[in-house]
Design an enzyme around this catalytic site. Structure first.
Site, mmCIF file in Angstrom:
data_model
loop_
_atom_site.group_PDB
_atom_site.id
_atom_site.type_symbol
_atom_site.label_atom_id
_atom_site.label_comp_id
_atom_site.label_asym_id
_atom_site.label_seq_id
_atom_site.Cartn_x
_atom_site.Cartn_y
_atom_site.Cartn_z
ATOM 1 N N ASP A 185 -1.351 -5.234 11.239
ATOM 2 C CA ASP A 185 -1.310 -6.063 10.040
ATOM 3 C C ASP A 185 -1.371 -5.292 8.919
ATOM 4 O O ASP A 185 -2.629 -4.611 8.716
ATOM 5 C CB ASP A 185 -2.508 -7.236 10.059
ATOM 6 N N HIS A 186 -0.258 -4.791 8.280
ATOM 7 C CA HIS A 186 -0.391 -3.631 7.206
ATOM 8 C C HIS A 186 -1.522 -4.044 6.035
ATOM 9 O O HIS A 186 -1.897 -2.975 5.379
ATOM 10 C CB HIS A 186 0.912 -3.032 6.778
ATOM 11 N N HIS A 248 -1.528 -11.842 7.049
ATOM 12 C CA HIS A 248 -2.147 -11.036 5.965
ATOM 13 C C HIS A 248 -3.377 -11.942 5.283
ATOM 14 O O HIS A 248 -4.285 -11.616 5.094
ATOM 15 C CB HIS A 248 -1.274 -10.687 4.858
HETATM 16 C C1 BG6 Z 1 5.570 -8.383 5.022
HETATM 17 C C2 BG6 Z 1 6.420 -9.627 4.671
HETATM 18 O O1 BG6 Z 1 4.744 -8.837 6.023
HETATM 19 O O2 BG6 Z 1 4.908 -8.213 3.776
HETATM 20 C C3 BG6 Z 1 7.053 -9.435 3.516
HETATM 21 O O3 BG6 Z 1 7.276 -9.877 5.917
HETATM 22 C C4 BG6 Z 1 6.437 -9.207 2.263
HETATM 23 O O4 BG6 Z 1 7.825 -10.664 3.256
HETATM 24 C C5 BG6 Z 1 5.444 -8.084 2.589
HETATM 25 O O5 BG6 Z 1 7.034 -8.900 1.278
HETATM 26 C C6 BG6 Z 1 4.347 -7.997 1.519
HETATM 27 O O6 BG6 Z 1 3.506 -6.511 1.717
HETATM 28 P P1 BG6 Z 1 3.146 -5.979 0.542
HETATM 29 O O7 BG6 Z 1 2.364 -4.905 1.009
HETATM 30 O O8 BG6 Z 1 4.129 -5.557 -0.494
HETATM 31 O O9 BG6 Z 1 2.014 -7.033 -0.097
#
Ligand code: BG6
Length: 498
Positions: A185-186, A248
């Site tokens: 989960d980045h 997230h």
């Molecule tokens: C991803 C989603 O997991 O997270 C995308 O699939 C989203 O739709 C993205 O744009 C958002 O990540 P960050 O790091 O730009 O907030």
């Protein structure tokens, strides 16, 4: 399987599935190159990319160079040539078993003539469509790429509901121990998200107040200005609830709400998070709002509506707001308002902890407040992006002789992380996560029980929407979602923080 630190190996091979995909170009290759530039990759580490398209090593290096030039600032690239030299490429159609032996040979783990010498540690990263997970696992097993010196990272989406997620988890578990499975989960790789743990558990002042007795409510906002970004087919099948809330946002909620873990390690932290996820109360009718954007403007640029961008009509939600509760002693009666959406007016991810009022005001009484005298309850705002900052609003006396009584105003105590820690650069979330995958630290990865608790809660919301035939309400691109989302909070006397 590695059980304790002594058993944890550092991989000397990294195998990237989906090596020509969007994530590889925008995040994975830039992160690896940046780590290399900072001397954080072991000299022996070799990176093998694989995907369906036919490319030679040289062609893949050219492809990677272009991605780096486009997505990694020049001052973070270091010696790009050295990094590119680590790369090689092996085409593979993961839907068939053919080709996996050749892949194993290519990464130098095909074994000796007796087939029992497997070489060093291997970290695999699957960033492909989830439909390829199962066949890929089969192929890896067939070619002996699933032994004790292999670990595997899985990029989301891990299914589209609890049942499909269990299927994927079962397939992976049939060959890898949970201690070798790294679910990404980045958001957990983002610096300020980790800082939330430092804020809560490295300071004495918040924890005694971090409960229903002192916190009125919590808000979590993940707002994006982007639309579909060419991912229409994927997104339309997912929607905001699955794409952002299931992973997230629930991870952010879990970090805010969890009990203090005994130590900073994978088991202790994940044990506490999963307790929160399991304590989430099933959402009731009227506690969610969904929306879909129509044409509008963002930063004065006209943007099309969702259907136009998708080039077909759809009922998929691009916005969701909801009110959640964590049913335990600490959070009894404290609403967690969450909202996320595409094509909102600004890109912002933040957590707002709204404290309660002081129990009694000595300043002229709240019943007939003079201008500027009414007490504002304290509020902690944790900015995750684009700004990384922590802001605590405090009441302070306004300068003056105050012949009619002391006048007060809420003033911010502001910590901008980049100012507090000058000389450090902001890292891509995947830098941390890829390094942890290579080195075998699971703390910032999601355990199976967490993912499944997340899906269970989200599935119940979808079932509710279906039962009530909920259709997303329109909102104009560039607005904060349907007005019903504002009403959702205002019914409780709460305003979204903007
Ligand atoms: C991803 C989603 O997991 O997270 C995308 O699939 C989203 O739709 C993205 O744009 C958002 O990540 P960050 O790091 O730009 O907030």
């Amino acid at each position: 399987m590695p059980q304790n630190k002594a058993d944890i190996f550092t991989a000397d091979r990294l195998l990237l599935f989906g090596a020509t995909g969007d994530l590889a170009q925008r995040m994975l290759l830039p992160s690896l190159c940046a780590l290399d530039a900072d001397g954080l990759l072991h000299d022996d580490l070799r990176i093998v990319g694989t995907a369906r398209s036919k490319k030679s090593d040289a062609e893949y290096r050219d492809f990677a160079r272009e991605a780096l030039e486009q997505h990694l600032p020049a001052d973070r690239r270091g010696s790009m040539a050295d990094f590119l030299n680590r790369l090689s490429y092996q085409p593979l159609d993961a839907t068939t078993l053919e080709g996996f032996d050749e892949l194993a040979e290519r990464i130098g783990r095909s074994g000796d003539e007796d087939g029992n010498e497997r070489g060093g540690g291997l970290a695999i990263f699957l960033s492909t469509a989830p439909s390829l997970f199962e066949p890929t696992i089969k192929g890896l097993r067939q070619s002996g790429l699933t032994d004790d010196n292999v670990r595997i990272g899985l990029e989301k989406p891990l299914g589209r509901d609890l049942a499909s997620s269990k299927e994927i988890n079962d397939a992976v578990a049939s060959v890898f121990d949970e201690s070798a499975i790294f679910r990404i989960d980045h958001y957990l790789g983002k610096e300020t998200v980790q800082n939330l743990l430092a804020l809560r558990f490295a300071n004495i002042m918040f924890e005694p107040l971090w409960n229903a007795g002192h916190i009125d409510h919590v808000q979590i906002t993940v707002a994006e200005t982007v639309g579909l970004e060419g991912r229409g087919a994927f997104y339309d099948n997912a929607g905001a609830l699955r794409d952002m809330v299931q992973n997230h946002m629930l991870q952010l909620l879990a970090l805010v709400a969890m009990e203090p873990p005994g130590k900073f390690d994978a088991t202790a932290i994940r044990d506490e998070k999963v307790k929160v996820l399991r304590a989430l109360r099933q959402v009731e009718a009227g506690q969610t709002v969904t929306g879909q954007y129509t044409a509008g403007a963002i930063e004065r640029q006209a943007v099309p509506g969702y259907d136009d961008e998708l080039e077909s009509e759809s009922d998929t939600e691009t916005f969701v707001a909801l009110k959640a509760h964590v049913d335990n002693w600490r959070w009894k009666g404290v609403p967690f308002y969450m909202r996320t959406g595409k094509r909102l007016p600004e890109r912002v991810t933040e957590i707002v902890v709204q404290f309660r009022c002081v129990p009694h005001s000595i300043f002229n009484g709240d019943s007939s407040p003079k201008a500027g005298t009414r007490l504002q309850p304290n509020r902690l705002v944790i900015g995750i992006q684009p700004e990384e900052n922590i802001q605590l609003s405090l009441m302070a006396k306004m300068p003056g002789l105050d012949r009619e009584g002391i006048r007060l105003r809420s003033v911010p105590l502001d910590i901008a992380m980049p100012d507090a820690f000058t000389g450090t650069h902001r890292r891509i979330a995947y830098e941390r996560l890829l390094l942890d995958l290579i080195e075998g630290d699971q703390t910032l990865f999601v355990r199976r029980d967490e993912v499944e608790a997340q899906w269970e809660w989200v599935d119940a919301i979808r079932a509710l929407w279906e039962a009530e035939s909920v259709r997303p309400k329109n909102y104009t691109a560039g607005s904060w979602g349907p007005s019903a989302a504002i009403a959702l909070a205002e019914r409780d006397g709460v305003s979204w923080h903007e």
